[in-house]
Design a protein around this motif. Structure first.
Motif, PDB file in Angstrom:
ATOM      1  N   LYS A  77       1.469   9.262  15.451  1.00 27.21           N
ATOM      2  CA  LYS A  77       2.745   9.956  15.683  1.00 27.21           C
ATOM      3  C   LYS A  77       3.771   9.006  16.306  1.00 27.21           C
ATOM      4  CE  LYS A  77       1.659  14.789  15.747  1.00 27.21           C
ATOM      5  NZ  LYS A  77       2.500  15.937  15.978  1.00 27.21           N
ATOM      6  N   ALA A  78       3.318   8.165  17.236  1.00 28.75           N
ATOM      7  CA  ALA A  78       4.222   7.200  17.863  1.00 28.75           C
ATOM      8  C   ALA A  78       4.774   6.210  16.831  1.00 28.75           C
ATOM      9  CB  ALA A  78       3.499   6.452  18.986  1.00 28.75           C
ATOM     10  N   ALA A  79       3.994   5.982  15.764  1.00 30.35           N
ATOM     11  CA  ALA A  79       4.420   5.068  14.699  1.00 30.35           C
ATOM     12  C   ALA A  79       5.203   5.787  13.598  1.00 30.35           C
ATOM     13  CB  ALA A  79       3.201   4.368  14.104  1.00 30.35           C
ATOM     14  N   GLY A  80       5.458   7.092  13.768  1.00 29.64           N
ATOM     15  CA  GLY A  80       6.302   7.821  12.824  1.00 29.64           C
ATOM     16  C   GLY A  80       5.584   8.529  11.687  1.00 29.64           C
ATOM     17  N   TYR A  81       4.278   8.653  11.773  1.00 30.73           N
ATOM     18  CA  TYR A  81       3.523   9.352  10.730  1.00 30.73           C
ATOM     19  C   TYR A  81       3.644  10.862  10.872  1.00 30.73           C
ATOM     20  CZ  TYR A  81       1.147   5.126   9.215  1.00 30.73           C
ATOM     21  OH  TYR A  81       0.876   3.883   8.706  1.00 30.73           O
ATOM     22  N   VAL A  82       3.692  11.549   9.741  1.00 25.83           N
ATOM     23  CA  VAL A  82       3.528  12.999   9.709  1.00 25.83           C
ATOM     24  C   VAL A  82       2.029  13.233   9.571  1.00 25.83           C
ATOM     25  CG1 VAL A  82       3.943  15.092   8.361  1.00 25.83           C
ATOM     26  CG2 VAL A  82       5.789  13.436   8.686  1.00 25.83           C
ATOM     27  N   VAL A  83       1.484  14.039  10.451  1.00 29.93           N
ATOM     28  CA  VAL A  83       0.039  14.260  10.498  1.00 29.93           C
ATOM     29  C   VAL A  83      -0.286  15.585   9.816  1.00 29.93           C
ATOM     30  CG1 VAL A  83      -1.967  14.500  12.011  1.00 29.93           C
ATOM     31  CG2 VAL A  83      -0.132  12.906  12.613  1.00 29.93           C
ATOM     32  N   VAL A  84      -1.111  15.492   8.764  1.00 31.65           N
ATOM     33  CA  VAL A  84      -1.438  16.652   7.939  1.00 31.65           C
ATOM     34  C   VAL A  84      -2.941  16.871   7.935  1.00 31.65           C
ATOM     35  CG1 VAL A  84      -1.292  17.660   5.631  1.00 31.65           C
ATOM     36  CG2 VAL A  84       0.570  16.209   6.469  1.00 31.65           C
ATOM     37  N   LYS A 113       0.838  -1.197   0.000  1.00 36.96           N
ATOM     38  CA  LYS A 113       0.000   0.000   0.000  1.00 36.96           C
ATOM     39  C   LYS A 113       0.874   1.248   0.000  1.00 36.96           C
ATOM     40  CE  LYS A 113      -3.688  -2.572   0.823  1.00 36.96           C
ATOM     41  NZ  LYS A 113      -3.076  -3.877   0.955  1.00 36.96           N
ATOM     42  N   PHE A 114       0.270   2.356  -0.419  1.00 40.84           N
ATOM     43  CA  PHE A 114       0.946   3.640  -0.285  1.00 40.84           C
ATOM     44  C   PHE A 114       0.973   4.000   1.199  1.00 40.84           C
ATOM     45  CE2 PHE A 114      -0.301   3.828  -4.718  1.00 40.84           C
ATOM     46  CZ  PHE A 114       0.840   4.365  -5.306  1.00 40.84           C
ATOM     47  N   PRO A 115       2.027   4.664   1.674  1.00 46.03           N
ATOM     48  CA  PRO A 115       2.151   4.986   3.103  1.00 46.03           C
ATOM     49  C   PRO A 115       1.267   6.177   3.494  1.00 46.03           C
ATOM     50  CG  PRO A 115       4.043   5.846   1.927  1.00 46.03           C
ATOM     51  CD  PRO A 115       3.212   5.090   0.914  1.00 46.03           C
ATOM     52  N   LEU A 116      -0.019   6.002   3.260  1.00 49.21           N
ATOM     53  CA  LEU A 116      -1.008   7.045   3.553  1.00 49.21           C
ATOM     54  C   LEU A 116      -2.144   6.448   4.361  1.00 49.21           C
ATOM     55  CD1 LEU A 116      -1.278   8.630  -0.010  1.00 49.21           C
ATOM     56  CD2 LEU A 116      -0.221   9.692   1.992  1.00 49.21           C
ATOM     57  N   PRO A 132      -0.888  22.119  -4.131  1.00 43.95           N
ATOM     58  CA  PRO A 132       0.135  21.961  -5.175  1.00 43.95           C
ATOM     59  C   PRO A 132       1.561  22.248  -4.690  1.00 43.95           C
ATOM     60  CG  PRO A 132      -1.722  23.221  -6.018  1.00 43.95           C
ATOM     61  CD  PRO A 132      -1.923  23.070  -4.536  1.00 43.95           C
ATOM     62  N   ASP A 133       1.700  23.027  -3.623  1.00 42.09           N
ATOM     63  CA  ASP A 133       3.015  23.389  -3.113  1.00 42.09           C
ATOM     64  C   ASP A 133       3.570  22.399  -2.087  1.00 42.09           C
ATOM     65  OD1 ASP A 133       2.843  25.682  -4.673  1.00 42.09           O
ATOM     66  OD2 ASP A 133       1.973  26.871  -3.037  1.00 42.09           O
ATOM     67  N   PHE A 134       2.733  21.508  -1.598  1.00 39.55           N
ATOM     68  CA  PHE A 134       3.163  20.552  -0.580  1.00 39.55           C
ATOM     69  C   PHE A 134       3.837  19.359  -1.250  1.00 39.55           C
ATOM     70  CE2 PHE A 134       2.815  17.075   2.417  1.00 39.55           C
ATOM     71  CZ  PHE A 134       3.127  17.680   3.618  1.00 39.55           C
ATOM     72  N   ARG A 135       5.025  19.001  -0.782  1.00 38.23           N
ATOM     73  CA  ARG A 135       5.783  17.890  -1.359  1.00 38.23           C
ATOM     74  C   ARG A 135       5.959  16.788  -0.316  1.00 38.23           C
ATOM     75  NH1 ARG A 135       4.468  18.980  -5.781  1.00 38.23           N
ATOM     76  NH2 ARG A 135       5.333  20.724  -6.904  1.00 38.23           N
ATOM     77  N   PRO A 136       5.224  15.690  -0.450  1.00 35.39           N
ATOM     78  CA  PRO A 136       5.450  14.587   0.487  1.00 35.39           C
ATOM     79  C   PRO A 136       6.827  13.958   0.264  1.00 35.39           C
ATOM     80  CG  PRO A 136       3.851  13.951  -1.197  1.00 35.39           C
ATOM     81  CD  PRO A 136       4.184  15.404  -1.422  1.00 35.39           C
ATOM     82  N   VAL A 137       7.431  13.517   1.331  1.00 39.45           N
ATOM     83  CA  VAL A 137       8.747  12.891   1.271  1.00 39.45           C
ATOM     84  C   VAL A 137       8.550  11.400   0.969  1.00 39.45           C
ATOM     85  CG1 VAL A 137      10.824  12.321   2.601  1.00 39.45           C
ATOM     86  CG2 VAL A 137       9.680  14.541   2.910  1.00 39.45           C
ATOM     87  N   PRO A 138       9.148  10.892  -0.084  1.00 45.48           N
ATOM     88  CA  PRO A 138       9.008   9.470  -0.406  1.00 45.48           C
ATOM     89  C   PRO A 138       9.436   8.583   0.767  1.00 45.48           C
ATOM     90  CG  PRO A 138      10.074  10.636  -2.208  1.00 45.48           C
ATOM     91  CD  PRO A 138      10.000  11.595  -1.059  1.00 45.48           C
ATOM     92  N   GLY A 139       8.617   7.566   1.041  1.00 42.96           N
ATOM     93  CA  GLY A 139       8.907   6.642   2.129  1.00 42.96           C
ATOM     94  C   GLY A 139       8.384   7.085   3.480  1.00 42.96           C
ATOM     95  N   GLN A 140       8.068   8.360   3.612  1.00 46.92           N
ATOM     96  CA  GLN A 140       7.544   8.886   4.876  1.00 46.92           C
ATOM     97  C   GLN A 140       6.044   8.586   4.948  1.00 46.92           C
ATOM     98  OE1 GLN A 140       8.746  10.781   7.735  1.00 46.92           O
ATOM     99  NE2 GLN A 140       6.680  10.172   8.289  1.00 46.92           N
ATOM    100  N   PRO A 141       5.565   7.947   6.004  1.00 50.85           N
ATOM    101  CA  PRO A 141       4.121   7.740   6.109  1.00 50.85           C
ATOM    102  C   PRO A 141       3.405   9.023   6.543  1.00 50.85           C
ATOM    103  CG  PRO A 141       5.221   6.693   7.964  1.00 50.85           C
ATOM    104  CD  PRO A 141       6.302   7.266   7.075  1.00 50.85           C
ATOM    105  N   TYR A 142       2.244   9.250   5.941  1.00 48.97           N
ATOM    106  CA  TYR A 142       1.433  10.428   6.231  1.00 48.97           C
ATOM    107  C   TYR A 142       0.047  10.016   6.678  1.00 48.97           C
ATOM    108  CZ  TYR A 142       4.913  13.391   4.016  1.00 48.97           C
ATOM    109  OH  TYR A 142       6.078  14.048   3.710  1.00 48.97           O
ATOM    110  N   ALA A 143      -0.489  10.765   7.628  1.00 49.59           N
ATOM    111  CA  ALA A 143      -1.880  10.636   8.044  1.00 49.59           C
ATOM    112  C   ALA A 143      -2.580  11.924   7.648  1.00 49.59           C
ATOM    113  CB  ALA A 143      -1.975  10.416   9.552  1.00 49.59           C
ATOM    114  N   LEU A 144      -3.624  11.797   6.857  1.00 45.99           N
ATOM    115  CA  LEU A 144      -4.376  12.958   6.368  1.00 45.99           C
ATOM    116  C   LEU A 144      -5.671  13.072   7.150  1.00 45.99           C
ATOM    117  CD1 LEU A 144      -3.820  12.234   2.570  1.00 45.99           C
ATOM    118  CD2 LEU A 144      -2.503  13.766   4.049  1.00 45.99           C
ATOM    119  N   ILE A 145      -5.827  14.181   7.861  1.00 42.98           N
ATOM    120  CA  ILE A 145      -6.990  14.393   8.713  1.00 42.98           C
ATOM    121  C   ILE A 145      -8.087  15.086   7.914  1.00 42.98           C
ATOM    122  CG2 ILE A 145      -7.832  15.331  10.908  1.00 42.98           C
ATOM    123  CD1 ILE A 145      -5.418  13.445  11.252  1.00 42.98           C
ATOM    124  N   MET A 146      -9.235  14.426   7.813  1.00 41.69           N
ATOM    125  CA  MET A 146     -10.407  14.976   7.132  1.00 41.69           C
ATOM    126  C   MET A 146     -11.423  15.347   8.205  1.00 41.69           C
ATOM    127  SD  MET A 146      -9.089  14.458   4.174  1.00 41.69           S
ATOM    128  CE  MET A 146     -10.393  15.266   3.295  1.00 41.69           C
TER     129      MET A 146
END
Length: 179
Positions: free
Chosen positions: A94-101, A22-25, A113-127
């Motif tokens: 956060k404890a698992a290393g996710y960047v929370v956006v 899966k994608f790290p999202l 368009p200006d936000f650049r996710p870092v490859p390999g970094q897991p992200y959590a997107l808050i809706m």
């Protein structure tokens, strides 16, 4: 021109989907009240092969008719977890290393368009909630906020549409950096 058949689309089975990379999202639904929006989030999460959905607070959980109707089976393929509060989910992420956006319009948000996710970094997107957006307490825990540029008279998008836009953007950027 003709529509492709289901066989030509070569979709994964649920079992194959569960074992595929899966994608790290991760999507975090912060008190999303519409069960149709929840179902749509599942369907979008399946389409983009993301890791997980967190359902927080009042957000409905499967199985419920309205979720199932919109999700079209994706509640069976997409991993999900429930947290009584979004703060709890964020602490675990956060404890698992996710960047929370947060996907929210803030005084510090960056245009998507200006936000650049870092490859390999897991992200959590808050809706956020359909009326109130991302809760202020949750927003204070976020590492960043992204805002979808809009050009009409309305100041927001439906939460399920916003999830689709943001996931498409993130995955497009991740794919372009891995090529």
């Amino acid at each position: 021109m003709r529509k492709r058949t289901m066989e030509e689309l070569n979709r994964l089975s649920v079992a194959d989907f569960k074992s595929t990379q899966k994608f790290p999202l991760t999507l975090v639904l912060d008190n999303v009240r519409s069960l149709h929006n929840v179902g749509s989030a599942f369907r979008t999460a399946d389409a983009f092969a993301i890791e997980k959905i967190w359902l927080c607070g009042i957000t409905g959980r499967p199985p419920q008719r309205e979720i199932t109707k919109t999700a079209l089976g994706s509640t069976e393929s997409v991993t999900w977890e429930y947290a009584a509060t979004t703060v709890e989910a964020i602490q675990q992420l956060k404890a698992a290393g996710y960047v929370v956006v947060a996907v929210e319009q803030t005084d510090a948000s960056r245009l998507l368009p200006d936000f650049r996710p870092v490859p390999g970094q897991p992200y959590a997107l808050i809706m956020g909630n359909e009326v109130f957006g991302v809760d202020d307490e949750v927003l204070a825990l976020c590492d960043a906020a992204v805002e979808i540029p809009q050009f009409g008279t309305k100041h927001s998008l439906n939460v399920s549409v916003a999830a689709g836009v943001v996931l498409w953007d993130f995955i497009g950027k991740l794919l372009s950096t891995s090529a």
